[in-house]
Design a protein around this motif. Structure first.
Motif, short mmCIF file in Angstrom:
data_model
loop_
_atom_site.label_atom_id
_atom_site.label_comp_id
_atom_site.label_asym_id
_atom_site.label_seq_id
_atom_site.Cartn_x
_atom_site.Cartn_y
_atom_site.Cartn_z
N VAL A 170 -18.01 28.39 -17.88
CA VAL A 170 -18.68 28.93 -16.70
C VAL A 170 -20.13 28.45 -16.71
O VAL A 170 -20.67 28.00 -15.69
N ALA A 171 -20.77 28.51 -17.89
CA ALA A 171 -22.14 28.03 -18.02
C ALA A 171 -22.23 26.53 -17.79
O ALA A 171 -23.21 26.03 -17.21
N VAL A 172 -21.21 25.78 -18.22
CA VAL A 172 -21.18 24.33 -18.00
C VAL A 172 -21.18 24.02 -16.50
O VAL A 172 -21.94 23.17 -16.02
N LYS A 175 -24.48 24.79 -14.98
CA LYS A 175 -25.50 23.81 -15.38
C LYS A 175 -25.37 22.53 -14.56
O LYS A 175 -26.37 21.96 -14.11
N GLY A 176 -24.14 22.07 -14.35
CA GLY A 176 -23.93 20.87 -13.55
C GLY A 176 -24.33 21.07 -12.10
O GLY A 176 -25.00 20.24 -11.50
N ALA A 177 -23.92 22.21 -11.53
CA ALA A 177 -24.28 22.52 -10.15
C ALA A 177 -25.78 22.72 -10.02
O ALA A 177 -26.38 22.38 -9.00
N ARG A 205 -15.22 26.21 -14.98
CA ARG A 205 -16.28 25.32 -14.50
C ARG A 205 -16.44 25.43 -12.98
O ARG A 205 -17.55 25.45 -12.46
N LYS A 206 -15.30 25.49 -12.31
CA LYS A 206 -15.34 25.66 -10.85
C LYS A 206 -16.07 26.94 -10.49
O LYS A 206 -16.93 26.96 -9.59
N TYR A 251 -19.88 18.29 -7.32
CA TYR A 251 -19.75 18.60 -8.74
C TYR A 251 -18.29 18.41 -9.15
O TYR A 251 -17.39 18.93 -8.48
N CYS A 252 -18.06 17.68 -10.24
CA CYS A 252 -16.71 17.41 -10.72
C CYS A 252 -16.51 18.03 -12.10
O CYS A 252 -17.39 17.96 -12.97
N CYS A 253 -15.34 18.61 -12.31
CA CYS A 253 -15.07 19.36 -13.54
C CYS A 253 -14.78 18.51 -14.76
O CYS A 253 -14.58 19.05 -15.85
N ASN A 254 -14.73 17.19 -14.61
CA ASN A 254 -14.79 16.30 -15.78
C ASN A 254 -15.34 14.94 -15.36
O ASN A 254 -15.51 14.66 -14.16
N ASP A 255 -15.63 14.09 -16.32
CA ASP A 255 -16.27 12.82 -16.02
C ASP A 255 -15.32 11.79 -15.41
O ASP A 255 -15.73 10.94 -14.62
#
Length: 342
Positions: A170-172, A175-177, A205-206, A251-255
């Motif tokens: 959730v924090a990840v 942080k990305g957003a 992450r979403k 924002y994407c949940c993986n690279d």
């Protein structure tokens, strides 16, 4: 620690023995046999060696795959921690993110081998629950890595785990957003590209990203799964861009998906206009960030997750801790960091 390598694919005899020893049904045995045969053939054809088996190890670690930089780093983290502690550990992984039955066959074979402890990163919250229940019945200590088991289902089936090591996803996501929030105007349109529907880490992450966007007053025009797949993410991002010409961030949940979304941005000739942020800190993504293409990536510490998981497993085994059915262990978090262009 000297390596003795054996192919990931389990032989037919090993898988059948594992299933019979654990009381599997005839139907499950047939599926496992078929899967093992397919895996063996594919591995032999590719000449792959993907599991370290020493023959006298007391600990095993089962990862999701070796198909990405993230999982290779976790694999290395486990190896380095084992060498540091002077212990032997056998490492396994499924062939792909879709190899649900193959990963279960690996776990059942590990149970049959009689390891004292097994650390596991399941492909889904439920695909290995029945296997963990068998491990618990056999007196094997289990530590959960990365993807959290469905603990309600685990309790129903009689399984137990003694620890859970992961990143706070959730924090990840937040942080990305957050990077996008800081670099676009309030009210801007943004989108989220999710992982596989129902996957706990992706869902977390979403949630983190969506909450951060909403709290900052941005408009989330869409949030769709792309199954961790690059091409699917490209197609999803292209649709978002076509439907929202004034889109400002994704924002994407993986690279892997972020790099697909980035290509959609490039194809639309909007590089620099639409920020794309990924997750995991994969080598290709970090290189893209430094090249000024991908806007940022939230780097997890997969090596740290693997190392800490093995450490907890060894401590639990030495303490005689086999877990308790119905008890949810506290999460042991491993921090992440935002990577932007230097």
């Amino acid at each position: 620690m000297k390596k003795r390598i054996v192919a990931l694919a389990l032989t037919m005899t090993m898988v059948v023995a594992a299933l019979v020893g654990c009381g599997g049904s005839d139907k499950k045995e047939t599926k496992a046999e078929t899967k093992a045969a397919e895996t063996t053939a594919a591995t032999e054809a590719a000449g792959e060696t993907t599991a370290e088996v020493t023959g006298d190890a007391e600990y095993a670690v089962i990862l999701k795959t070796q198909a990405s930089d993230f999982w290779m780093k976790m694999w290395t983290g486990v190896e380095e921690k084992a060498a540091e502690l002077g212990i032997k550990v056998d490492l396994y992984s499924a062939q792909s993110e879709e190899d649900i039955e193959g990963q279960l066959a690996i776990l059942e074979s590990c149970i049959n081998k009689g390891y004292k402890g097994i650390a596991i990163a399941p492909l889904s919250p439920v695909n290995l629950v029945a296997g963990v229940a068998k491990a618990t019945e056999a007196g094997i200590t289990v530590v959960n890595l990365d993807e959290k088991f469905d603990m309600d289902e685990m309790a129903k089936q009689g399984g137990a785990v003694v620890g859970f090591v992961t990143t706070d996803n959730v924090a990840v996501g937040a942080k990305g957003a957050g990077y996008i929030v800081e670099n676009v105007e309030k009210g801007s349109k943004v989108a989220v590209i999710e992982g596989k529907a129902g996957n706990t880490s992706g869902e977390d992450r979403k949630q983190g990203a969506t909450d951060a966007f909403t709290a900052a007053g941005l408009e989330v025009v869409g949030s769709l799964p792309a199954d961790w797949d690059r091409q699917k993410a490209l197609d999803t991002a292209a649709s978002f861009i076509q439907q929202n010409p004034d889109l400002k961030g994704i924002y994407c949940c993986n690279d892997t998906m972020a790099l697909g979304a980035l290509q959609a941005v490039i194809n639309a000739d909007k590089l620099g206009e639409i920020l794309v942020v990924g997750t995991d800190g994969d080598t290709e993504a970090v290189d893209s960030v430094q090249a000024g293409q991908l806007s940022a990536t939230v780097a997890q510490d997969p090596a740290g997750i693997g190392a800490k998981g093995l450490e907890l497993l060894i401590e639990a085994v030495k303490a005689g801790n086999k877990g308790e059915v119905g008890v949810v262990p506290e999460m042991t978090p491993v921090d992440s960091k935002l990577i932007v262009k230097e």
